[in-house]
Scaffold this motif. Structure first.
Motif, mmCIF file in Angstrom:
data_model
loop_
_atom_site.group_PDB
_atom_site.id
_atom_site.type_symbol
_atom_site.label_atom_id
_atom_site.label_comp_id
_atom_site.label_asym_id
_atom_site.label_seq_id
_atom_site.Cartn_x
_atom_site.Cartn_y
_atom_site.Cartn_z
ATOM 1 N N PRO A 39 0.817 -1.361 -0.135
ATOM 2 C CA PRO A 39 0.131 0.052 0.062
ATOM 3 C C PRO A 39 0.819 1.306 0.096
ATOM 4 N N ASP A 40 2.058 1.314 0.543
ATOM 5 C CA ASP A 40 2.685 2.531 0.766
ATOM 6 C C ASP A 40 3.724 2.708 -0.552
ATOM 7 N N LEU A 41 3.650 1.732 -1.436
ATOM 8 C CA LEU A 41 4.495 1.930 -2.765
ATOM 9 C C LEU A 41 3.580 2.625 -3.750
ATOM 10 N N THR A 42 3.831 4.039 -3.605
ATOM 11 C CA THR A 42 2.841 4.763 -4.424
ATOM 12 C C THR A 42 3.563 5.551 -5.824
ATOM 13 N N THR A 43 5.094 5.441 -5.885
ATOM 14 C CA THR A 43 5.700 5.883 -7.064
ATOM 15 C C THR A 43 5.425 4.726 -8.183
ATOM 16 N N GLU A 44 5.217 5.305 -9.277
ATOM 17 C CA GLU A 44 4.970 4.300 -10.445
ATOM 18 C C GLU A 44 5.769 5.013 -11.841
ATOM 19 N N ILE A 45 6.057 4.067 -12.639
ATOM 20 C CA ILE A 45 6.799 4.218 -13.897
ATOM 21 C C ILE A 45 5.452 4.662 -14.636
ATOM 22 N N PRO A 46 5.589 5.594 -15.657
ATOM 23 C CA PRO A 46 4.455 5.910 -16.217
ATOM 24 C C PRO A 46 3.991 4.871 -17.245
ATOM 25 N N ARG A 47 2.873 4.498 -17.597
ATOM 26 C CA ARG A 47 2.409 3.499 -18.360
ATOM 27 C C ARG A 47 2.948 3.707 -20.039
ATOM 28 N N ASP A 48 2.996 5.033 -20.261
ATOM 29 C CA ASP A 48 3.422 5.188 -21.615
ATOM 30 C C ASP A 48 4.950 5.566 -21.909
ATOM 31 N N LEU A 49 5.524 5.037 -20.758
ATOM 32 C CA LEU A 49 7.131 5.139 -20.903
ATOM 33 C C LEU A 49 7.701 4.322 -22.107
ATOM 34 N N PRO A 50 8.350 4.971 -23.029
ATOM 35 C CA PRO A 50 8.773 4.043 -24.195
ATOM 36 C C PRO A 50 9.922 3.230 -23.700
ATOM 37 N N ARG A 51 9.997 2.054 -24.168
ATOM 38 C CA ARG A 51 11.125 0.849 -24.089
ATOM 39 C C ARG A 51 12.343 1.435 -25.018
ATOM 40 N N GLY A 52 13.387 0.483 -24.319
ATOM 41 C CA GLY A 52 14.534 1.140 -25.200
ATOM 42 C C GLY A 52 15.412 2.107 -24.694
ATOM 43 N N PRO A 53 16.403 2.744 -25.587
ATOM 44 C CA PRO A 53 17.067 3.563 -24.994
ATOM 45 C C PRO A 53 16.450 5.070 -24.793
ATOM 46 N N SER A 54 16.676 5.700 -23.594
ATOM 47 C CA SER A 54 16.295 6.681 -23.023
ATOM 48 C C SER A 54 16.658 7.882 -23.833
ATOM 49 N N THR A 55 15.883 8.945 -24.015
ATOM 50 C CA THR A 55 16.084 10.394 -24.662
ATOM 51 C C THR A 55 16.581 11.369 -23.967
ATOM 52 N N LEU A 56 16.464 10.887 -22.447
ATOM 53 C CA LEU A 56 16.735 11.858 -21.319
ATOM 54 C C LEU A 56 18.245 11.682 -20.963
ATOM 55 N N VAL A 57 18.830 10.598 -21.379
ATOM 56 C CA VAL A 57 20.400 10.461 -20.827
ATOM 57 C C VAL A 57 21.038 10.108 -21.858
ATOM 58 N N ARG A 58 22.528 10.247 -21.836
ATOM 59 C CA ARG A 58 23.556 9.650 -22.839
ATOM 60 C C ARG A 58 24.578 9.028 -21.821
ATOM 61 N N ILE A 59 25.252 7.987 -22.542
ATOM 62 C CA ILE A 59 26.343 7.251 -21.951
ATOM 63 C C ILE A 59 27.823 8.160 -22.437
ATOM 64 N N VAL A 60 28.564 8.534 -21.334
ATOM 65 C CA VAL A 60 29.831 9.289 -21.795
ATOM 66 C C VAL A 60 31.036 8.781 -21.331
ATOM 67 N N PRO A 61 32.047 8.207 -22.258
ATOM 68 C CA PRO A 61 33.317 7.729 -21.738
ATOM 69 C C PRO A 61 33.937 8.914 -21.037
ATOM 70 N N ILE A 62 34.615 8.868 -19.558
ATOM 71 C CA ILE A 62 35.142 9.531 -18.789
ATOM 72 C C ILE A 62 36.930 9.738 -19.236
ATOM 73 N N ARG A 63 37.218 10.739 -19.502
ATOM 74 C CA ARG A 63 38.644 11.096 -19.801
ATOM 75 C C ARG A 63 39.126 12.051 -18.920
ATOM 76 N N ASP A 64 38.953 11.982 -17.537
ATOM 77 C CA ASP A 64 39.488 13.044 -16.727
ATOM 78 C C ASP A 64 40.035 12.197 -15.587
ATOM 79 N N PRO A 65 41.512 12.291 -15.474
ATOM 80 C CA PRO A 65 42.196 11.922 -14.480
ATOM 81 C C PRO A 65 41.763 12.238 -13.055
ATOM 82 N N SER A 66 41.121 13.208 -12.686
ATOM 83 C CA SER A 66 40.624 13.499 -11.379
ATOM 84 C C SER A 66 39.380 12.661 -11.100
#
Length: 213
Positions: A39-66
């Protein structure tokens, strides 16, 4: 038919998941646990969320020694992400965290609890989606800007883990009110337990690997 789409910079040897994968040893009772909504699990994934790669994020190789994940990759916002908003689900192999099956996942840096009491976890080490590239904020930013959160996926009728932008005003996150800016790295807190375990396992290493690998 063509191959299913995968995100740019996805490791070619790693299976990409557009939904969770279940280990064959999962019992009927554990399946039922995953499909039972409290009953306390109220957060939901939207029913219309597309499957597959997300348009909100991108994977970036990190080239920073720090950067603690230098030579690996991180997950970055492809657009502004508002406070409290869903970024993407965390997909991996749902498995039993009970012996003898737990042994295969003890060294994984990508294993999240799904249900402790039910002995269920999800591990994205050997298969997953973009969420596996989320790095810890330590050594990168002053504080996390996002978090792992349990939610309900009405598309599948089961519980899952997902990455969310921290809500505005959440304790310890003064900058959360601004959300995550375009081009900014999505950072969470793995928790002190993660780093304590890694220090015990790699006490002679200068850098501890995290889920950005």
């Amino acid at each position: 038919m063509g191959k299913d789409p995968i995100p740019k910079n996805w490791p070619p040897s790693l299976p990409y998941l557009s939904q969770p994968s279940y280990a064959p040893h999962i019992t009927k009772s554990q399946h039922q646990i995953a499909r039972t909504r409290s009953p306390d699990l109220t957060t939901e994934i939207p029913r219309d969320l597309p499957r597959g790669p997300s348009t909100l994020v991108r994977i970036v190789p990190i080239r920073d020694p720090s950067h603690p994940a230098n030579g690996q990759s991180g997950l970055f916002a492809a657009r502004h992400l508002p406070p409290g908003s869903l970024i993407l689900p965390y997909y991996g192999v749902v498995h039993s965290s009970l012996p003898p099956y737990s042994a295969a996942h003890e060294a994984s840096d990508y294993d999240l609890w799904l249900d402790r009491d039910g002995g269920l976890a999800v591990d994205a080490e050997k298969a997953g989606n973009e969420a596996r590239f989320v790095n810890d904020f330590r050594g990168v930013g002053e504080r996390p800007n996002s978090e792992f959160r349990e939610c309900w996926d009405p598309r599948r009728g089961e519980r899952c883990m997902a990455v969310f932008v921290l809500p505005a005003g959440k304790s310890g996150a003064k900058k959360a009110s601004a959300g995550v800016g375009k081009g900014e790295e999505i950072l969470v807190s793995y928790g002190k337990g993660f780093w304590s375990k890694r220090r015990d396992e790699h006490q002679d290493d200068e850098v501890f690997d995290g889920p950005g690998a």
